[in-house]
Design an enzyme around this catalytic site. Structure first.
Site, mmCIF file in Angstrom:
data_model
loop_
_atom_site.group_PDB
_atom_site.id
_atom_site.type_symbol
_atom_site.label_atom_id
_atom_site.label_comp_id
_atom_site.label_asym_id
_atom_site.label_seq_id
_atom_site.Cartn_x
_atom_site.Cartn_y
_atom_site.Cartn_z
ATOM 1 N N MET A 1 0.846 -1.196 0.000
ATOM 2 C CA MET A 1 0.000 0.000 0.000
ATOM 3 C C MET A 1 0.881 1.246 0.000
ATOM 4 O O MET A 1 1.969 1.246 0.580
ATOM 5 C CB MET A 1 -0.908 0.015 1.229
ATOM 6 C CG MET A 1 -2.246 -0.621 0.957
ATOM 7 S SD MET A 1 -3.298 -0.619 2.398
ATOM 8 C CE MET A 1 -3.974 1.030 2.276
ATOM 9 N N TYR A 2 0.431 2.281 -0.640
ATOM 10 C CA TYR A 2 1.086 3.601 -0.736
ATOM 11 C C TYR A 2 2.307 3.625 -1.654
ATOM 12 O O TYR A 2 3.027 4.617 -1.695
ATOM 13 C CB TYR A 2 1.527 4.128 0.649
ATOM 14 C CG TYR A 2 0.400 4.308 1.619
ATOM 15 C CD1 TYR A 2 -0.495 5.359 1.470
ATOM 16 C CD2 TYR A 2 0.235 3.427 2.676
ATOM 17 C CE1 TYR A 2 -1.537 5.521 2.359
ATOM 18 C CE2 TYR A 2 -0.808 3.585 3.577
ATOM 19 C CZ TYR A 2 -1.686 4.635 3.413
ATOM 20 O OH TYR A 2 -2.708 4.802 4.300
ATOM 21 N N SER B 1 -1.848 2.892 -7.876
ATOM 22 C CA SER B 1 -2.966 3.592 -8.533
ATOM 23 C C SER B 1 -2.448 4.803 -9.309
ATOM 24 O O SER B 1 -2.892 5.070 -10.425
ATOM 25 C CB SER B 1 -4.004 4.034 -7.506
ATOM 26 O OG SER B 1 -4.516 2.913 -6.838
ATOM 27 N N HIS C 1 -3.844 7.757 -3.485
ATOM 28 C CA HIS C 1 -3.670 8.477 -2.213
ATOM 29 C C HIS C 1 -3.174 9.896 -2.438
ATOM 30 O O HIS C 1 -3.220 10.720 -1.530
ATOM 31 C CB HIS C 1 -2.695 7.718 -1.301
ATOM 32 C CG HIS C 1 -3.266 6.456 -0.740
ATOM 33 N ND1 HIS C 1 -2.959 5.212 -1.251
ATOM 34 C CD2 HIS C 1 -4.146 6.237 0.252
ATOM 35 C CE1 HIS C 1 -3.619 4.293 -0.570
ATOM 36 N NE2 HIS C 1 -4.346 4.887 0.338
ATOM 37 N N GLU D 1 -6.711 -2.687 -8.076
ATOM 38 C CA GLU D 1 -7.022 -3.532 -6.911
ATOM 39 C C GLU D 1 -7.332 -4.971 -7.340
ATOM 40 O O GLU D 1 -8.242 -5.615 -6.818
ATOM 41 C CB GLU D 1 -8.207 -2.948 -6.124
ATOM 42 C CG GLU D 1 -7.980 -1.542 -5.590
ATOM 43 C CD GLU D 1 -7.066 -1.466 -4.366
ATOM 44 O OE1 GLU D 1 -6.524 -2.511 -3.931
ATOM 45 O OE2 GLU D 1 -6.883 -0.348 -3.868
ATOM 46 N N CYS E 1 11.323 3.728 9.445
ATOM 47 C CA CYS E 1 12.764 3.982 9.313
ATOM 48 C C CYS E 1 13.171 4.694 8.027
ATOM 49 O O CYS E 1 14.339 5.032 7.859
ATOM 50 C CB CYS E 1 13.528 2.660 9.437
ATOM 51 S SG CYS E 1 13.401 1.633 7.963
ATOM 52 N N TYR F 1 -3.599 0.898 7.986
ATOM 53 C CA TYR F 1 -2.541 0.203 7.262
ATOM 54 C C TYR F 1 -1.420 1.195 7.007
ATOM 55 O O TYR F 1 -1.670 2.366 6.741
ATOM 56 C CB TYR F 1 -3.075 -0.317 5.924
ATOM 57 C CG TYR F 1 -4.067 -1.434 6.087
ATOM 58 C CD1 TYR F 1 -3.642 -2.767 6.090
ATOM 59 C CD2 TYR F 1 -5.419 -1.175 6.258
ATOM 60 C CE1 TYR F 1 -4.545 -3.801 6.261
ATOM 61 C CE2 TYR F 1 -6.334 -2.198 6.426
ATOM 62 C CZ TYR F 1 -5.891 -3.506 6.427
ATOM 63 O OH TYR F 1 -6.788 -4.537 6.596
HETATM 64 P P1 ADP Z 1 -1.207 2.511 -3.906
HETATM 65 O O1 ADP Z 1 -2.229 2.406 -5.009
HETATM 66 O O2 ADP Z 1 0.032 1.698 -4.153
HETATM 67 O O3 ADP Z 1 -1.790 2.292 -2.521
HETATM 68 P P2 ADP Z 1 -1.401 5.345 -4.360
HETATM 69 O O4 ADP Z 1 -1.138 5.630 -5.802
HETATM 70 O O5 ADP Z 1 -2.835 5.324 -3.917
HETATM 71 O O6 ADP Z 1 -0.648 4.006 -3.919
HETATM 72 O O7 ADP Z 1 -0.677 6.436 -3.442
HETATM 73 C C1 ADP Z 1 0.650 6.846 -3.647
HETATM 74 C C2 ADP Z 1 0.839 8.152 -2.886
HETATM 75 O O8 ADP Z 1 0.677 7.918 -1.488
HETATM 76 C C3 ADP Z 1 2.223 8.757 -2.970
HETATM 77 O O9 ADP Z 1 2.419 9.516 -4.144
HETATM 78 C C4 ADP Z 1 2.252 9.661 -1.737
HETATM 79 O O10 ADP Z 1 1.658 10.905 -2.046
HETATM 80 C C5 ADP Z 1 1.299 8.969 -0.756
HETATM 81 N N1 ADP Z 1 1.939 8.328 0.407
HETATM 82 C C6 ADP Z 1 1.415 8.307 1.668
HETATM 83 N N2 ADP Z 1 2.185 7.582 2.507
HETATM 84 C C7 ADP Z 1 3.236 7.120 1.784
HETATM 85 C C8 ADP Z 1 4.394 6.290 2.092
HETATM 86 N N3 ADP Z 1 4.611 5.789 3.313
HETATM 87 N N4 ADP Z 1 5.254 6.013 1.094
HETATM 88 C C9 ADP Z 1 5.042 6.530 -0.143
HETATM 89 N N5 ADP Z 1 3.989 7.297 -0.493
HETATM 90 C C10 ADP Z 1 3.086 7.602 0.455
HETATM 91 ZN ZN ZN Z 2 11.688 0.156 8.111
#
Ligand code: ADP
Ligand code: ZN
Length: 191
Positions: A17-18, A22, A58, A89, A148, A179
């Protein structure tokens, strides 16, 4: 992706995730639109994270999608003029999604799929291992570990602020769940 003629293929975008799955899927969809290709985007109905009918990153980016609850619906709703199919997804679909992606690529379509490679326990998620093996292209993205700062390859599940146990049920009524992205070293799965 360069223009490749008279053949289809499968592209997998994966990671925790993140990590930007997407975001990357939306980027590829936009570029296909610029190239004047006909594109259909699908997502499972189960994912109502932000929007019922859009794929939403996100970072706030979004693109319109058709929500479906079974892989068969992709073939039923397929427009004969479509060049590109994108599915977000994808880990939430059952194994039938694999045959559907193969069928579409065999018919000559470009198939872009995005999904989590692992569940919160760190185990391979649903149809992802098969899809990654069958795809022509696989991109494994990383998030940033919130503990980290290392590249994060895993999704940490927290229930009421504590790491979820290995056998905690996937759906917990009434609990506060979050999450977060973590690296191998910081990912915790007690039990
Ligand atoms: P996914 O579909 O893989 O969950 P998204 O495309 O929805 O990812 O979201 C990516 C965005 O989330 C990044 O561009 C950043 O703005 C935000 N973000 C929030 N937390 C984090 C993190 N821990 N690491 C990287 N990006 C993060
Ligand atoms: Zn770590």
């Amino acid at each position: 992706m360069y223009k490749i003629q008279n053949t289809g293929w499968i592209e997998v975008i994966t990671g925790p995730m993140y990590c930007g799955k997407s975001e990357e899927l939306i980027r590829r969809v936009r570029r296909a639109k610029i190239a004047k290709q006909k594109i259909q985007v699908f997502k499972p109905i189960i994912d109502d994270r932000y929007h019922k009918t859009n794929v939403v990153s996100h970072n706030g980016d979004q693109v319109e999608a058709i929500p479906i609850d079974h892989p068969d619906e992709i073939l039923k709703r397929l427009n004969p003029k479509t060049d590109v199919i994108a599915i977000d997804e994808i880990q939430f679909f059952d194994q039938q999604i694999i045959g559907v992606c193969e069928e579409l690529a065999d018919r000559g379509l470009r198939v872009i799929v995005a999904g989590l490679d692992r569940d919160f326990r760190g185990k391979p998620f649903g149809p992802m291992p098969q899809l990654m093996a069958l795809a022509e292209y696989v991109d494994k993205l990383h998030a940033i570990c919130v503990k980290c700062g290392n590249p994060a390859s895993r999704t940490q599940r927290l229930i009421d602020g504590k790491p979820a146990q290995y056998d905690d049920p996937v759906i917990l009524v009434g609990a506060q769940e979050v999450y977060e992205a973590r690296c191998r070293k910081c990912h915790e799965v007690p039990g």
